[in-house]
Design a protein around this motif. Structure first.
Motif, mmCIF file in Angstrom:
data_model
loop_
_atom_site.group_PDB
_atom_site.id
_atom_site.type_symbol
_atom_site.label_atom_id
_atom_site.label_comp_id
_atom_site.label_asym_id
_atom_site.label_seq_id
_atom_site.Cartn_x
_atom_site.Cartn_y
_atom_site.Cartn_z
ATOM 1 N N TYR A 5 0.843 -1.185 0.000
ATOM 2 C CA TYR A 5 0.000 0.000 0.000
ATOM 3 C C TYR A 5 0.882 1.239 0.000
ATOM 4 O O TYR A 5 2.126 1.148 0.040
ATOM 5 N N THR A 6 0.264 2.402 -0.076
ATOM 6 C CA THR A 6 1.011 3.668 -0.087
ATOM 7 C C THR A 6 0.471 4.605 0.979
ATOM 8 O O THR A 6 -0.726 4.596 1.291
ATOM 9 N N ILE A 7 1.368 5.403 1.539
ATOM 10 C CA ILE A 7 0.986 6.524 2.399
ATOM 11 C C ILE A 7 1.978 7.641 2.091
ATOM 12 O O ILE A 7 3.119 7.628 2.573
ATOM 13 N N THR A 8 1.560 8.568 1.241
ATOM 14 C CA THR A 8 2.470 9.589 0.714
ATOM 15 C C THR A 8 2.176 10.981 1.252
ATOM 16 O O THR A 8 2.753 11.950 0.788
ATOM 17 N N ALA A 9 1.275 11.083 2.229
ATOM 18 C CA ALA A 9 0.978 12.381 2.836
ATOM 19 C C ALA A 9 2.196 12.896 3.587
ATOM 20 O O ALA A 9 2.981 12.118 4.141
ATOM 21 N N SER A 10 2.356 14.196 3.620
ATOM 22 C CA SER A 10 3.444 14.796 4.389
ATOM 23 C C SER A 10 3.170 14.627 5.876
ATOM 24 O O SER A 10 2.032 14.324 6.287
ATOM 25 N N TYR A 199 -5.424 2.269 -11.669
ATOM 26 C CA TYR A 199 -4.687 2.292 -12.927
ATOM 27 C C TYR A 199 -3.458 1.397 -12.798
ATOM 28 O O TYR A 199 -2.994 1.121 -11.679
ATOM 29 N N PRO A 200 -2.914 0.908 -13.914
ATOM 30 C CA PRO A 200 -1.721 0.043 -13.852
ATOM 31 C C PRO A 200 -0.482 0.842 -13.473
ATOM 32 O O PRO A 200 -0.366 2.029 -13.815
ATOM 33 N N VAL A 201 0.424 0.191 -12.758
ATOM 34 C CA VAL A 201 1.666 0.842 -12.327
ATOM 35 C C VAL A 201 2.862 -0.041 -12.668
ATOM 36 O O VAL A 201 2.713 -1.152 -13.177
ATOM 37 N N SER A 202 4.032 0.453 -12.325
ATOM 38 C CA SER A 202 5.271 -0.244 -12.634
ATOM 39 C C SER A 202 5.360 -1.596 -11.920
ATOM 40 O O SER A 202 5.041 -1.695 -10.733
ATOM 41 N N PRO A 203 5.821 -2.638 -12.605
ATOM 42 C CA PRO A 203 6.043 -3.925 -11.941
ATOM 43 C C PRO A 203 7.156 -3.846 -10.906
ATOM 44 O O PRO A 203 7.391 -4.790 -10.165
ATOM 45 N N SER A 214 8.111 7.378 -8.283
ATOM 46 C CA SER A 214 7.778 6.948 -9.644
ATOM 47 C C SER A 214 6.951 5.662 -9.657
ATOM 48 O O SER A 214 6.292 5.359 -10.658
ATOM 49 N N LEU A 215 6.930 4.920 -8.550
ATOM 50 C CA LEU A 215 6.179 3.668 -8.503
ATOM 51 C C LEU A 215 4.676 3.888 -8.613
ATOM 52 O O LEU A 215 3.943 2.978 -9.021
#
Length: 232
Positions: A5-10, A199-203, A214-215
Protein backbone atom coordinates in the motif's frame (compact mmCIF):
# COMPACT_ATOMS: atom_id res chain seq x y z
CA UNK A 1 -4.27 -10.89 -0.23
CA UNK A 2 -3.25 -7.25 0.22
CA UNK A 3 0.52 -7.01 0.47
CA UNK A 4 1.38 -3.47 -0.65
CA UNK A 5 0.00 0.00 0.00
CA UNK A 6 1.01 3.67 -0.09
CA UNK A 7 0.99 6.52 2.40
CA UNK A 8 2.47 9.59 0.71
CA UNK A 9 0.98 12.38 2.84
CA UNK A 10 3.44 14.80 4.39
CA UNK A 11 4.01 14.74 8.13
CA UNK A 12 1.98 17.96 8.48
CA UNK A 13 -0.90 16.69 6.36
CA UNK A 14 -1.01 13.39 8.24
CA UNK A 15 -1.13 15.18 11.59
CA UNK A 16 -3.97 17.40 10.37
CA UNK A 17 -5.95 14.58 8.75
CA UNK A 18 -6.02 12.37 11.85
CA UNK A 19 -5.55 15.03 14.59
CA UNK A 20 -2.49 13.20 15.93
CA UNK A 21 1.12 13.89 16.80
CA UNK A 22 3.41 12.62 14.06
CA UNK A 23 7.01 11.96 15.24
CA UNK A 24 10.12 12.78 13.24
CA UNK A 25 10.55 9.14 12.26
CA UNK A 26 7.60 9.31 9.89
CA UNK A 27 8.36 9.28 6.17
CA UNK A 28 6.28 8.89 3.02
CA UNK A 29 6.00 5.34 1.70
CA UNK A 30 5.34 4.44 -1.95
CA UNK A 31 5.76 0.70 -1.51
CA UNK A 32 4.83 -0.23 2.04
CA UNK A 33 5.36 -3.99 2.41
CA UNK A 34 5.14 -6.76 5.03
CA UNK A 35 7.91 -6.97 7.68
CA UNK A 36 8.52 -3.21 7.42
CA UNK A 37 8.03 -0.73 10.27
CA UNK A 38 5.02 1.35 9.25
CA UNK A 39 2.82 4.03 10.86
CA UNK A 40 -0.33 3.05 12.74
CA UNK A 41 -2.74 4.72 15.15
CA UNK A 42 -3.94 2.44 17.94
CA UNK A 43 -7.02 2.50 20.12
CA UNK A 44 -4.66 2.40 23.11
CA UNK A 45 -2.79 5.56 22.03
CA UNK A 46 -5.08 7.39 19.55
CA UNK A 47 -3.35 10.70 20.11
CA UNK A 48 -0.23 9.80 18.14
CA UNK A 49 1.39 7.72 15.41
CA UNK A 50 3.37 4.60 16.30
CA UNK A 51 5.61 2.37 14.17
CA UNK A 52 4.69 -1.33 14.11
CA UNK A 53 5.88 -4.19 11.92
CA UNK A 54 3.41 -5.20 9.25
CA UNK A 55 2.58 -8.84 9.85
CA UNK A 56 5.85 -10.00 11.29
CA UNK A 57 9.26 -8.67 12.19
CA UNK A 58 12.05 -9.26 9.62
CA UNK A 59 13.85 -11.90 11.66
CA UNK A 60 10.68 -14.01 11.79
CA UNK A 61 9.74 -13.57 8.12
CA UNK A 62 11.74 -16.59 6.90
CA UNK A 63 8.80 -18.76 7.92
CA UNK A 64 6.73 -17.96 4.81
CA UNK A 65 3.62 -19.87 5.89
CA UNK A 66 3.44 -18.02 9.20
CA UNK A 67 4.14 -14.68 7.53
CA UNK A 68 1.35 -15.04 4.98
CA UNK A 69 -1.19 -15.88 7.65
CA UNK A 70 -0.65 -12.72 9.69
CA UNK A 71 -0.26 -10.06 7.00
CA UNK A 72 -4.03 -10.03 6.50
CA UNK A 73 -7.03 -11.05 8.58
CA UNK A 74 -10.18 -12.00 6.69
CA UNK A 75 -13.47 -10.61 7.98
CA UNK A 76 -14.94 -14.09 7.58
CA UNK A 77 -12.50 -15.38 10.21
CA UNK A 78 -14.03 -13.45 13.10
CA UNK A 79 -17.03 -15.77 13.32
CA UNK A 80 -14.87 -18.91 13.36
CA UNK A 81 -12.01 -17.89 15.63
CA UNK A 82 -12.88 -16.61 19.13
CA UNK A 83 -9.33 -15.33 19.66
CA UNK A 84 -9.68 -13.05 16.66
CA UNK A 85 -13.05 -11.82 17.89
CA UNK A 86 -11.45 -10.91 21.23
CA UNK A 87 -8.66 -9.07 19.41
CA UNK A 88 -11.28 -7.22 17.38
CA UNK A 89 -12.73 -5.87 20.59
CA UNK A 90 -9.42 -5.04 22.31
CA UNK A 91 -6.53 -4.30 19.92
CA UNK A 92 -7.82 -2.27 16.99
CA UNK A 93 -5.71 0.18 15.02
CA UNK A 94 -5.84 2.35 11.91
CA UNK A 95 -3.32 2.15 9.09
CA UNK A 96 -3.08 5.58 7.37
CA UNK A 97 -2.98 5.14 3.60
CA UNK A 98 -3.73 6.88 0.33
CA UNK A 99 -3.69 3.83 -1.91
CA UNK A 100 -3.22 0.09 -2.09
CA UNK A 101 -1.87 -2.26 -4.74
CA UNK A 102 -3.37 -5.40 -6.23
CA UNK A 103 -2.25 -7.71 -9.01
CA UNK A 104 -4.46 -8.83 -11.91
CA UNK A 105 -3.75 -12.34 -13.15
CA UNK A 106 -3.81 -12.47 -16.95
CA UNK A 107 -2.10 -15.82 -17.37
CA UNK A 108 -0.61 -18.68 -15.41
CA UNK A 109 2.64 -16.76 -14.88
CA UNK A 110 1.56 -13.20 -15.68
CA UNK A 111 0.22 -10.64 -13.20
CA UNK A 112 -0.13 -6.89 -13.68
CA UNK A 113 0.05 -4.50 -10.69
CA UNK A 114 -2.59 -1.81 -10.18
CA UNK A 115 -2.78 1.09 -7.76
CA UNK A 116 -6.14 1.86 -6.12
CA UNK A 117 -6.94 5.20 -4.54
CA UNK A 118 -9.90 7.30 -3.49
CA UNK A 119 -11.55 9.20 -6.34
CA UNK A 120 -10.64 12.46 -4.57
CA UNK A 121 -7.09 11.17 -3.92
CA UNK A 122 -7.45 11.95 -0.23
CA UNK A 123 -5.76 10.08 2.62
CA UNK A 124 -7.91 7.36 4.18
CA UNK A 125 -7.47 4.62 6.78
CA UNK A 126 -7.44 0.84 6.70
CA UNK A 127 -8.90 -1.15 9.59
CA UNK A 128 -6.33 -3.37 11.28
CA UNK A 129 -5.52 -5.32 14.43
CA UNK A 130 -2.29 -5.12 16.38
CA UNK A 131 -0.53 -7.33 18.90
CA UNK A 132 2.54 -7.30 21.08
CA UNK A 133 4.82 -10.23 21.83
CA UNK A 134 8.31 -10.95 23.12
CA UNK A 135 10.97 -12.15 20.70
CA UNK A 136 13.66 -14.71 21.46
CA UNK A 137 15.92 -12.01 22.93
CA UNK A 138 13.28 -10.62 25.26
CA UNK A 139 12.45 -7.54 23.19
CA UNK A 140 8.86 -6.34 22.93
CA UNK A 141 7.68 -6.45 19.31
CA UNK A 142 4.49 -4.84 18.02
CA UNK A 143 2.92 -6.00 14.76
CA UNK A 144 -0.28 -5.31 12.84
CA UNK A 145 -2.47 -7.16 10.35
CA UNK A 146 -4.72 -5.49 7.77
CA UNK A 147 -8.34 -6.64 7.71
CA UNK A 148 -9.60 -7.68 4.28
CA UNK A 149 -12.95 -8.61 2.79
CA UNK A 150 -14.27 -9.85 -0.56
CA UNK A 151 -13.65 -7.29 -3.29
CA UNK A 152 -16.41 -4.91 -4.37
CA UNK A 153 -17.47 -4.42 -8.00
CA UNK A 154 -14.53 -2.13 -8.78
CA UNK A 155 -11.69 -4.04 -7.10
CA UNK A 156 -13.07 -7.37 -8.31
CA UNK A 157 -11.99 -6.39 -11.82
CA UNK A 158 -8.43 -6.90 -10.59
CA UNK A 159 -8.38 -9.01 -7.42
CA UNK A 160 -10.60 -11.05 -5.12
CA UNK A 161 -9.83 -9.21 -1.86
CA UNK A 162 -9.63 -5.60 -0.70
CA UNK A 163 -8.84 -3.88 2.60
CA UNK A 164 -11.56 -2.62 4.94
CA UNK A 165 -11.50 1.16 4.37
CA UNK A 166 -13.05 3.39 7.02
CA UNK A 167 -14.60 6.84 6.65
CA UNK A 168 -13.97 9.49 9.28
CA UNK A 169 -16.96 8.54 11.39
CA UNK A 170 -15.91 4.91 11.21
CA UNK A 171 -12.42 5.84 12.36
CA UNK A 172 -13.80 7.41 15.52
CA UNK A 173 -15.85 4.31 16.30
CA UNK A 174 -12.90 2.01 15.50
CA UNK A 175 -10.52 3.82 17.86
CA UNK A 176 -13.06 4.25 20.66
CA UNK A 177 -12.30 1.55 23.24
CA UNK A 178 -15.90 1.69 24.47
CA UNK A 179 -17.46 0.87 21.10
CA UNK A 180 -19.70 -2.19 21.25
CA UNK A 181 -19.37 -5.30 19.11
CA UNK A 182 -22.37 -4.46 16.92
CA UNK A 183 -20.93 -1.08 15.95
CA UNK A 184 -17.48 -2.52 15.25
CA UNK A 185 -18.72 -5.43 13.14
CA UNK A 186 -20.94 -3.07 11.15
CA UNK A 187 -17.81 -1.28 9.92
CA UNK A 188 -16.45 -4.43 8.25
CA UNK A 189 -17.98 -3.82 4.83
CA UNK A 190 -16.87 -2.33 1.51
CA UNK A 191 -16.99 1.39 0.87
CA UNK A 192 -19.01 2.61 -2.10
CA UNK A 193 -17.38 1.34 -5.31
CA UNK A 194 -17.81 4.80 -6.85
CA UNK A 195 -15.25 6.16 -4.36
CA UNK A 196 -12.34 4.23 -5.88
CA UNK A 197 -10.19 4.73 -8.98
CA UNK A 198 -7.35 2.53 -10.23
CA UNK A 199 -4.69 2.29 -12.93
CA UNK A 200 -1.72 0.04 -13.85
CA UNK A 201 1.67 0.84 -12.33
CA UNK A 202 5.27 -0.24 -12.63
CA UNK A 203 6.04 -3.92 -11.94
CA UNK A 204 8.88 -2.50 -9.83
CA UNK A 205 6.61 -2.61 -6.78
CA UNK A 206 7.34 -6.34 -6.61
CA UNK A 207 10.77 -5.32 -5.29
CA UNK A 208 10.26 -4.36 -1.64
CA UNK A 209 13.60 -2.51 -1.58
CA UNK A 210 12.21 0.06 -4.05
CA UNK A 211 10.31 2.91 -2.40
CA UNK A 212 10.26 5.86 -4.79
CA UNK A 213 7.58 8.24 -6.07
CA UNK A 214 7.78 6.95 -9.64
CA UNK A 215 6.18 3.67 -8.50
CA UNK A 216 2.74 5.28 -8.28
CA UNK A 217 2.84 6.85 -11.74
CA UNK A 218 0.45 5.35 -14.32
CA UNK A 219 2.39 2.88 -16.47
CA UNK A 220 1.44 0.82 -19.54
CA UNK A 221 0.30 -2.61 -18.32
CA UNK A 222 3.33 -4.87 -17.82
CA UNK A 223 3.88 -8.15 -16.04
CA UNK A 224 6.23 -8.66 -13.11
CA UNK A 225 9.16 -9.03 -15.50
CA UNK A 226 8.49 -5.70 -17.18
CA UNK A 227 7.10 -7.22 -20.38
CA UNK A 228 4.36 -5.08 -21.90
CA UNK A 229 1.03 -6.83 -22.30
CA UNK A 230 -2.16 -6.19 -24.23
CA UNK A 231 -4.29 -7.20 -21.26
CA UNK A 232 -5.83 -4.35 -19.26
Amino acid sequence: MIERYTITASRTDLAERFSVDVPDFYKERYNAAPTQLLPVITSSAPEGVSLFYWGISPEWSKNKMVSEKIINVRTESFNDRPALKRALMKTRCLVPADGFYAWKKVGKKTSIPYHFMMADRETFSIAALWEEFEDTEGNQIQTFSIITLPADDIVNNIAERMPVILNRNGEQIWLDKTSGEEKIVDLLKPISASNLNYYPVSPGIANTSLDVASLILPTPPADQHGNLTLFD
